[in-house]
Structure formats: structure tokens, C-alpha cells
Write an enzyme that holds these catalytic residues in place. Structure first.
Site, short mmCIF file in Angstrom:
data_model
loop_
_atom_site.label_atom_id
_atom_site.label_comp_id
_atom_site.label_asym_id
_atom_site.label_seq_id
_atom_site.Cartn_x
_atom_site.Cartn_y
_atom_site.Cartn_z
N HIS A 1 0.84 -1.19 0.00
CA HIS A 1 0.00 0.00 0.00
C HIS A 1 0.88 1.25 0.00
O HIS A 1 2.04 1.21 0.40
CB HIS A 1 -0.90 0.02 1.23
CG HIS A 1 -1.98 -1.00 1.20
ND1 HIS A 1 -3.06 -0.98 2.06
CD2 HIS A 1 -2.18 -2.09 0.41
CE1 HIS A 1 -3.86 -1.99 1.81
NE2 HIS A 1 -3.34 -2.69 0.80
N GLU B 1 0.93 3.84 1.91
CA GLU B 1 1.46 4.21 3.23
C GLU B 1 2.66 3.35 3.60
O GLU B 1 3.64 3.85 4.16
CB GLU B 1 0.39 4.05 4.32
CG GLU B 1 -0.85 4.87 4.11
CD GLU B 1 -1.97 4.10 3.42
OE1 GLU B 1 -3.13 4.28 3.85
OE2 GLU B 1 -1.70 3.35 2.48
N CYS C 1 -6.16 1.79 5.87
CA CYS C 1 -6.82 0.54 6.23
C CYS C 1 -6.28 0.08 7.59
O CYS C 1 -5.41 0.71 8.18
CB CYS C 1 -6.55 -0.51 5.15
SG CYS C 1 -4.83 -1.10 5.14
N CYS D 1 -2.41 -0.51 7.49
CA CYS D 1 -1.61 0.72 7.46
C CYS D 1 -1.74 1.52 8.75
O CYS D 1 -0.77 2.13 9.21
CB CYS D 1 -1.98 1.55 6.24
SG CYS D 1 -1.53 0.72 4.69
#
Length: 148
Positions: free
Chosen positions: A55, A57, A85, A88
Site C-alpha cells: 500500500h 502508506e 486501512c 496501514c
């Protein structure tokens, strides 16, 4: 008004999201800022790397820790185009990041909906450039549906 404000840095995160969009990735972008300087950038690479943990992040956290030479990001700000999410948000907890600023809400899988804890000292600001962040995500999924 300070030219280096939340809107300025969210626009930089949006540029990262556009890179993801152009690669056929879900368009999420992130930057990490330390002392008004971008020290790390990331965008979603889950398809490119065939890695569910890639992801935006996570990419940005790794790059920021590498830049600073340490795993803690207490004096940093994460700007991300979509609400983090659970994974993260959990990673942000371990980095002890000072502040998270995000654009679009994630009504199904966002950390706030799922009740995921972030570090108690982390400040959170939501809704910065929310329309622009949401638009890019909606555009991506509309185009994806039309291709299938």
C-alpha cells in the site's frame, strides 16, 4: 497563509495517486513530511509487486524510516489520499507517526470504521481535498468496470 500547508502536501500525495492510476493500480498516494520537507513518497503497488502489503502508506513508511535512519516517525506527518486501512493504521501505530492527514473516507475498510487503534499521540485530520481524492478513486473503479 503558509504555502506548505495540509492542502499543499495533499496535492503531492494526489500526484502519487495519479502515478498509481496510470499503472492500473488503485489510485492511492502518500507522502511523509518532516520539518516541511517531503522525505518519502509512495503509491499503491499491490498489482505491480503482486504484494497485498504494498500500500502507498507502507511504501512511504519504509522510505521515510530509511531516510531518517530509524524506525520511529514521531516528528513526521503522513499525507494519504484515502483513509488508511487496518494494516496501514497498525503500521502507523508502530512508527509512532506524529500526525496523519487523509483525503477521502474509506467507509468499508477504513481504520476508523473498523475500530483499529492508532498511536495515542498521533493526531488525525480527515477530509483534506476529499473531493479530488474521491474523484480519482471513483474514476478508476468506473473505468475498471467498463473494461470488464
Amino acid at each position: 497563509m503558509n504555502s506548505f500547508d495540509d492542502v499543499y502536501f495533499m496535492r503531492k500525495a494526489l500526484q502519487e495517486a495519479e502515478f498509481a492510476f496510470d499503472k492500473g493500480e488503485v489510485p492511492v498516494g502518500a507522502v511523509v513530511v518532516f520539518k516541511e520537507q517531503i522525505i518519502a513518497r509512495g503509491h499503491n503497488l499491490t498489482e505491480t509487486l503482486n504484494d497485498v502489503t504494498a500500500h502507498a502508506e507502507m511504501q512511504a513508511f519504509t522510505a521515510a524510516a530509511d531516510f531518517l535512519g530509524g524506525k520511529y516517525l514521531k516528528d513526521c506527518v503522513l499525507y494519504v489520499t484515502l483513509e488508511p486501512c487496518q494494516m496501514c493504521a497498525g503500521a502507523s501505530y508502530w512508527t509512532q507517526i506524529g500526525k496523519i492527514v487523509y483525503g477521502a473516507n474509506e467507509p468499508k475498510l477504513g481504520f476508523s470504521v473498523l475500530g483499529t487503534k492508532i498511536h495515542p499521540k498521533t493526531k488525525v485530520i480527515s477530509g483534506v481535498l476529499e473531493e479530488e481524492c474521491s474523484f480519482l478513486l471513483k474514476k478508476f473503479f468506473i473505468e475498471k468496470r467498463n473494461l470488464n
